[in-house]
Design a protein around this motif. Structure first.
Motif, PDB file in Angstrom:
ATOM      1  N   GLY A   1       0.883  -1.202   0.092  1.00  0.00           N
ATOM      2  CA  GLY A   1       0.228   0.043  -0.064  1.00  0.00           C
ATOM      3  C   GLY A   1       0.878   1.326  -0.107  1.00  0.00           C
ATOM      4  N   HIS A   2       2.214   1.166   0.390  1.00  0.00           N
ATOM      5  CA  HIS A   2       3.039   2.434   0.297  1.00  0.00           C
ATOM      6  C   HIS A   2       4.215   2.352  -0.419  1.00  0.00           C
ATOM      7  CE1 HIS A   2       0.472   2.496   3.861  1.00  0.00           C
ATOM      8  NE2 HIS A   2       0.761   3.776   3.840  1.00  0.00           N
ATOM      9  N   SER A   3       4.184   1.566  -1.664  1.00  0.00           N
ATOM     10  CA  SER A   3       5.403   1.316  -2.576  1.00  0.00           C
ATOM     11  C   SER A   3       4.901   1.766  -4.010  1.00  0.00           C
ATOM     12  CB  SER A   3       5.946   0.092  -2.343  1.00  0.00           C
ATOM     13  OG  SER A   3       4.908  -1.070  -2.921  1.00  0.00           O
ATOM     14  N   ARG A   4       6.041   1.813  -4.851  1.00  0.00           N
ATOM     15  CA  ARG A   4       5.866   1.754  -6.286  1.00  0.00           C
ATOM     16  C   ARG A   4       5.089   0.386  -6.577  1.00  0.00           C
ATOM     17  NH1 ARG A   4      10.333   3.434 -10.548  1.00  0.00           N
ATOM     18  NH2 ARG A   4      11.586   1.810  -9.637  1.00  0.00           N
ATOM     19  N   PHE A   5       5.599  -0.688  -6.069  1.00  0.00           N
ATOM     20  CA  PHE A   5       4.913  -1.941  -6.661  1.00  0.00           C
ATOM     21  C   PHE A   5       3.489  -1.983  -6.373  1.00  0.00           C
ATOM     22  CE2 PHE A   5       3.500  -6.344  -5.447  1.00  0.00           C
ATOM     23  CZ  PHE A   5       3.749  -6.797  -6.843  1.00  0.00           C
ATOM     24  N   GLY A   6       3.104  -1.439  -5.222  1.00  0.00           N
ATOM     25  CA  GLY A   6       1.441  -1.400  -5.068  1.00  0.00           C
ATOM     26  C   GLY A   6       0.714  -0.494  -5.788  1.00  0.00           C
ATOM     27  N   ALA A   7       1.515   0.840  -5.866  1.00  0.00           N
ATOM     28  CA  ALA A   7       0.792   1.759  -6.987  1.00  0.00           C
ATOM     29  C   ALA A   7       0.553   1.058  -8.254  1.00  0.00           C
ATOM     30  CB  ALA A   7       1.726   3.066  -6.984  1.00  0.00           C
ATOM     31  N   SER A   8       1.654   0.291  -8.965  1.00  0.00           N
ATOM     32  CA  SER A   8       1.580  -0.247 -10.297  1.00  0.00           C
ATOM     33  C   SER A   8       0.691  -1.166 -10.230  1.00  0.00           C
ATOM     34  CB  SER A   8       3.133  -0.701 -10.385  1.00  0.00           C
ATOM     35  OG  SER A   8       4.055   0.109 -10.303  1.00  0.00           O
ATOM     36  N   LEU A   9       0.441  -2.110  -9.053  1.00  0.00           N
ATOM     37  CA  LEU A   9      -0.428  -3.395  -9.177  1.00  0.00           C
ATOM     38  C   LEU A   9      -1.889  -2.614  -9.264  1.00  0.00           C
ATOM     39  CD1 LEU A   9      -0.391  -6.215  -8.732  1.00  0.00           C
ATOM     40  CD2 LEU A   9      -0.578  -5.760  -6.300  1.00  0.00           C
ATOM     41  N   ALA A  10      -2.044  -1.722  -8.463  1.00  0.00           N
ATOM     42  CA  ALA A  10      -3.508  -1.054  -8.340  1.00  0.00           C
ATOM     43  C   ALA A  10      -3.535  -0.480  -9.639  1.00  0.00           C
ATOM     44  CB  ALA A  10      -3.601   0.079  -7.228  1.00  0.00           C
ATOM     45  N   ALA A  11      -2.647   0.144 -10.303  1.00  0.00           N
ATOM     46  CA  ALA A  11      -3.070   0.513 -11.599  1.00  0.00           C
ATOM     47  C   ALA A  11      -3.413  -0.439 -12.601  1.00  0.00           C
ATOM     48  CB  ALA A  11      -1.631   1.615 -12.193  1.00  0.00           C
ATOM     49  N   VAL A  12      -2.668  -1.589 -12.628  1.00  0.00           N
ATOM     50  CA  VAL A  12      -2.826  -2.629 -13.526  1.00  0.00           C
ATOM     51  C   VAL A  12      -4.122  -2.976 -13.195  1.00  0.00           C
ATOM     52  CG1 VAL A  12      -2.188  -4.942 -13.906  1.00  0.00           C
ATOM     53  CG2 VAL A  12      -0.484  -3.079 -13.776  1.00  0.00           C
ATOM     54  N   ARG A  13      -4.815  -3.247 -11.894  1.00  0.00           N
ATOM     55  CA  ARG A  13      -5.840  -3.692 -11.593  1.00  0.00           C
ATOM     56  C   ARG A  13      -7.154  -2.819 -12.141  1.00  0.00           C
ATOM     57  NH1 ARG A  13      -6.985  -2.679  -5.673  1.00  0.00           N
ATOM     58  NH2 ARG A  13      -7.099  -0.489  -6.363  1.00  0.00           N
ATOM     59  N   ASP A  14      -6.946  -1.550 -11.804  1.00  0.00           N
ATOM     60  CA  ASP A  14      -8.018  -0.470 -12.350  1.00  0.00           C
ATOM     61  C   ASP A  14      -7.999  -0.181 -13.927  1.00  0.00           C
ATOM     62  OD1 ASP A  14      -8.958  -0.497  -9.762  1.00  0.00           O
ATOM     63  OD2 ASP A  14      -7.690   1.376  -9.287  1.00  0.00           O
ATOM     64  N   ASN A  15      -6.953  -0.559 -14.457  1.00  0.00           N
ATOM     65  CA  ASN A  15      -6.831  -0.355 -16.199  1.00  0.00           C
ATOM     66  C   ASN A  15      -5.478  -0.512 -16.627  1.00  0.00           C
ATOM     67  OD1 ASN A  15      -7.070   0.667 -18.423  1.00  0.00           O
ATOM     68  ND2 ASN A  15      -8.563   2.409 -18.251  1.00  0.00           N
ATOM     69  N   GLU A  16      -5.534  -1.577 -17.156  1.00  0.00           N
ATOM     70  CA  GLU A  16      -4.062  -2.437 -17.557  1.00  0.00           C
ATOM     71  C   GLU A  16      -3.680  -1.417 -18.723  1.00  0.00           C
ATOM     72  OE1 GLU A  16      -3.751  -6.661 -17.458  1.00  0.00           O
ATOM     73  OE2 GLU A  16      -2.083  -6.547 -18.892  1.00  0.00           O
ATOM     74  N   GLU A  17      -4.390  -1.149 -19.767  1.00  0.00           N
ATOM     75  CA  GLU A  17      -3.884  -0.423 -20.867  1.00  0.00           C
ATOM     76  C   GLU A  17      -3.402   0.907 -20.299  1.00  0.00           C
ATOM     77  OE1 GLU A  17      -5.584  -0.472 -24.662  1.00  0.00           O
ATOM     78  OE2 GLU A  17      -4.414  -2.121 -24.184  1.00  0.00           O
ATOM     79  N   ALA A  18      -4.152   1.608 -19.553  1.00  0.00           N
ATOM     80  CA  ALA A  18      -3.548   3.331 -19.142  1.00  0.00           C
ATOM     81  C   ALA A  18      -2.336   2.838 -18.357  1.00  0.00           C
ATOM     82  CB  ALA A  18      -4.669   3.546 -18.153  1.00  0.00           C
ATOM     83  N   ALA A  19      -2.391   1.761 -17.592  1.00  0.00           N
ATOM     84  CA  ALA A  19      -1.084   1.613 -16.766  1.00  0.00           C
ATOM     85  C   ALA A  19       0.188   1.395 -17.554  1.00  0.00           C
ATOM     86  CB  ALA A  19      -1.252   0.302 -15.867  1.00  0.00           C
ATOM     87  N   ARG A  20       0.167   0.484 -18.641  1.00  0.00           N
ATOM     88  CA  ARG A  20       0.987   0.185 -19.610  1.00  0.00           C
ATOM     89  C   ARG A  20       1.542   1.412 -20.353  1.00  0.00           C
ATOM     90  NH1 ARG A  20       0.157  -4.765 -23.090  1.00  0.00           N
ATOM     91  NH2 ARG A  20       2.660  -4.395 -23.348  1.00  0.00           N
ATOM     92  N   ALA A  21       0.445   2.269 -20.426  1.00  0.00           N
ATOM     93  CA  ALA A  21       0.849   3.670 -21.470  1.00  0.00           C
ATOM     94  C   ALA A  21       1.859   4.360 -20.422  1.00  0.00           C
ATOM     95  CB  ALA A  21      -0.389   4.278 -21.456  1.00  0.00           C
ATOM     96  N   LEU A  22       1.449   4.398 -19.122  1.00  0.00           N
ATOM     97  CA  LEU A  22       2.360   5.186 -18.313  1.00  0.00           C
ATOM     98  C   LEU A  22       3.663   4.285 -17.988  1.00  0.00           C
ATOM     99  CD1 LEU A  22      -0.395   6.532 -15.933  1.00  0.00           C
ATOM    100  CD2 LEU A  22       0.791   7.757 -17.744  1.00  0.00           C
ATOM    101  N   GLY A  23       4.037   3.080 -18.433  1.00  0.00           N
ATOM    102  CA  GLY A  23       5.568   2.739 -18.208  1.00  0.00           C
ATOM    103  C   GLY A  23       5.230   1.433 -17.238  1.00  0.00           C
TER     104      GLY A  23
END
Lengths: 324, 248
Positions: free
Chosen positions: A176-198
């Protein structure tokens, strides 16, 4: 930081249980709640934070359990080594399933079905090979002693599962407090958008499934040492997979404390029914099903979501704060 | 900075890109226009790795990136926004932007701080703690811009960031885009709002049925006969010219 302090405080209070609770029966209940919270938190990493709904977490649980049991019984290897091996093998199985599914972009119900299939394959395999004891199961000989990862009293087991569970909760706090978690939540909520942001979605999902597998595997190790008996249906059966997902869904997916609340609620309900209705085979499963329907309909964010809502209502409206 | 050479892409019988070539110069704002369905977004998708061209080559800063994954391309410094906004619903504006900020920042604290700075740059500074799903369309468009900007890109591909905004909102966002360019980030945008194309971009390519039919300064491109016909239908260029003669 406040969340971490709260987490440590809660676990410190739980740690008092063996010293306050005199009855073995009640202490066993606390142990089972912690064990369920561990299973649920493991699932929560992949399902709650990563949005990948696994129906086959028994695959990791059973691998952890069988590893420690088989190494002891067949090869005479110390269960402490088995503990490490069980955790590592569970990670390995998770990595394999992750590769087989995420590499080919399986999502949603397809992912769920494939994970279920893998767990079933492992169940059938463990039912047919000799070194797992096949259908008869495997009995770990009683040999109490810390060196054998067996304890004479429930207190020892309590601290074993308490440690595993605390580790899982700390890992989720970190998520919940790391880059890994932020990336994971981004992938959960919208994988395409997450990939677009690297965000490397594949790598992030692999990380989540392996971490998830590790804690499920540790739950399996604990189970084997606590009950000293395994068979394919216990280790790789669907009951474990269902319990793994039921706990965080009831407690609140994607929240740190959800699995603890869910585990407590689940055990409270099953104990209550046992008191009221008595031992009717399968009644707890019926109840779990009903509970799941009710939760999904009225509290989709689980008990943690309910708590958050009540808490937010009491707070002054101005200056809304997000959940960090 | 960005070079597209002879890209072709077909979906079944539909030719989405026909031998498209263009070169985006560094430090400027350039644009891509064309009627609906002319293959603009598909071209963006191929440039940023979401789709692989059937043939042709995409290179960024001299490096061949054809067929690379989107995340790899983002890391190199080229990011896109989405025409249909894709917020991480359920996460706050700050958390949304922080996902972009994390690309080159490992620490959570740094990423959140950078997210705040970027938010105020695009005019979202007062909405940091709102759920991204609760933003208006204009707010979500700003969020798209902010997330892309937070990755510290060298080149941003905007896919219709002004679509769906009212004129006053458009007036508010145009300076934001210009400011991004002034800070040294190259911008290549798909845009339907001609006011923005005319006032912002120095050079434009016109796509029709997957093919570049005209290019040049926006002011001269919009007078091009083939461009007018692509938008309004065959023969329209001539009729407009006749009408202008009559009015004169």
């Amino acid at each position: 930081m406040r969340q971490l302090v709260l987490l440590l405080a809660v676990f410190a209070v739980i740690a008092l249980a063996p010293f306050v609770i005199a009855s073995e029966f009640s202490l066993n209940l606390v142990i089972m709640v912690l064990y369920a919270a561990l299973l649920g938190q493991a699932w929560n990493i992949l399902g709650g934070y990563g949005g990948q709904f696994s129906f086959g977490h028994a695959a990791y649980f059973g691998t952890g359990a069988y590893t420690v049991a088989v190494l002891q019984v067949q090869l005479g290897i110390n269960p402490w080594i088995g503990l490490v091996a069980g955790g590592l093998l569970a990670i390995g199985v998770a990595a394999f399933i992750g590769l087989a599914t995420f590499r080919y972009g399986l999502r949603g119900s397809y992912f769920a079905l494939v994970t279920l299939a893998f767990a079933e394959v492992l169940r059938i395999l463990s039912n047919s090979v000799d070194f797992t004891g096949a259908g008869v199961g495997i009995l770990i000989p009683l040999a109490p002693g810390v060196a054998n990862l067996q304890f004479e009293t429930k207190t020892g087991y309590f601290f074993l599962v308490w440690t595993f569970t605390l580790a899982a909760f700390l890992a989720v706090w970190w998520i919940g407090h790391s880059r890994f978690g932020a990336s994971l939540a981004a992938v959960r909520d919208n994988e395409e958008a997450a990939r677009a942001l690297g965000v490397n979605a594949f790598r992030v999902k692999m990380g989540a499934i392996m971490l998830s597998g590790l804690f499920s595997g540790l739950a399996g190790v604990f189970y084997a040492q606590y009950f000293l008996y395994l068979d394919p249906y216990i280790a790789y059966g669907p009951a474990i997979s269902v319990e793994s997902l039921l706990v965080p869904i009831i407690g609140g997916m994607g929240t740190l404390f959800g699995p603890l609340l869910g585990a407590a609620a689940l055990h409270a309900v099953s104990e209550l029914t046992r008191e009221i209705i008595g031992e009717v085979p399968g009644i707890s499963l019926v109840l779990y099903g009903a509970l799941l329907v009710v939760m999904v309909m009225f509290l989709p964010r689980g008990l943690a979501g309910l708590g958050e809502r009540l808490f937010a209502r009491r707070r002054p409206k101005a200056g809304e704060t997000g959940h960090a | 900075m960005l070079e597209v050479k002879g890209i072709c892409k077909a979906f079944g019988g539909v030719q989405a890109s026909r031998n498209v070539s263009l070169t985006v110069p560094e430090g400027r704002i350039t644009s891509l226009i064309g009627p609906n369905g002319s293959g603009k977004t598909t071209l963006f998708a191929q440039i940023t790795g979401f789709q692989t061209p059937d043939s042709g080559q995409v290179s960024f800063e001299g490096k061949d990136i054809t067929g690379e994954a989107p995340e790899t391309i983002a890391r190199l410094g080229m990011v896109r926004t989405f025409q249909i906004v894709q917020p991480f619903a359920g996460q706050t504006v700050r958390e949304n932007i922080a996902v972009g900020a994390h690309l080159h920042r490992a620490s959570r604290r740094d990423a959140l701080a950078h997210a705040e700075a970027v938010a105020s740059r695009v005019g979202l500074g007062d909405r940091l703690d709102l759920d991204a799903a609760s933003l208006t369309v204009a707010g979500r468009k700003r969020l798209e811009v902010a997330r892309a900007l937070a990755t510290d890109p060298k080149l941003i591909l905007f896919d219709e960031v002004l679509a769906g905004l009212n004129p006053s909102e458009i007036r508010d966002v145009i300076p934001v885009i210009r400011d991004i360019c002034d800070s040294g980030i190259t911008i290549f945008m798909i845009e339907h709002v001609m006011q923005a194309v005319m006032s912002l971009s120095e050079y434009t390519w016109v796509l029709n049925q997957g093919e570049v039919i005209a290019e040049g300064e926006p002011a001269s491109v919009v007078k091009d006969e083939r461009v007018i016909e692509a938008y309004l239908g065959k023969g329209m260029a001539q009729r407009i010219a006749q009408r202008q003669v009559v009015h004169a």
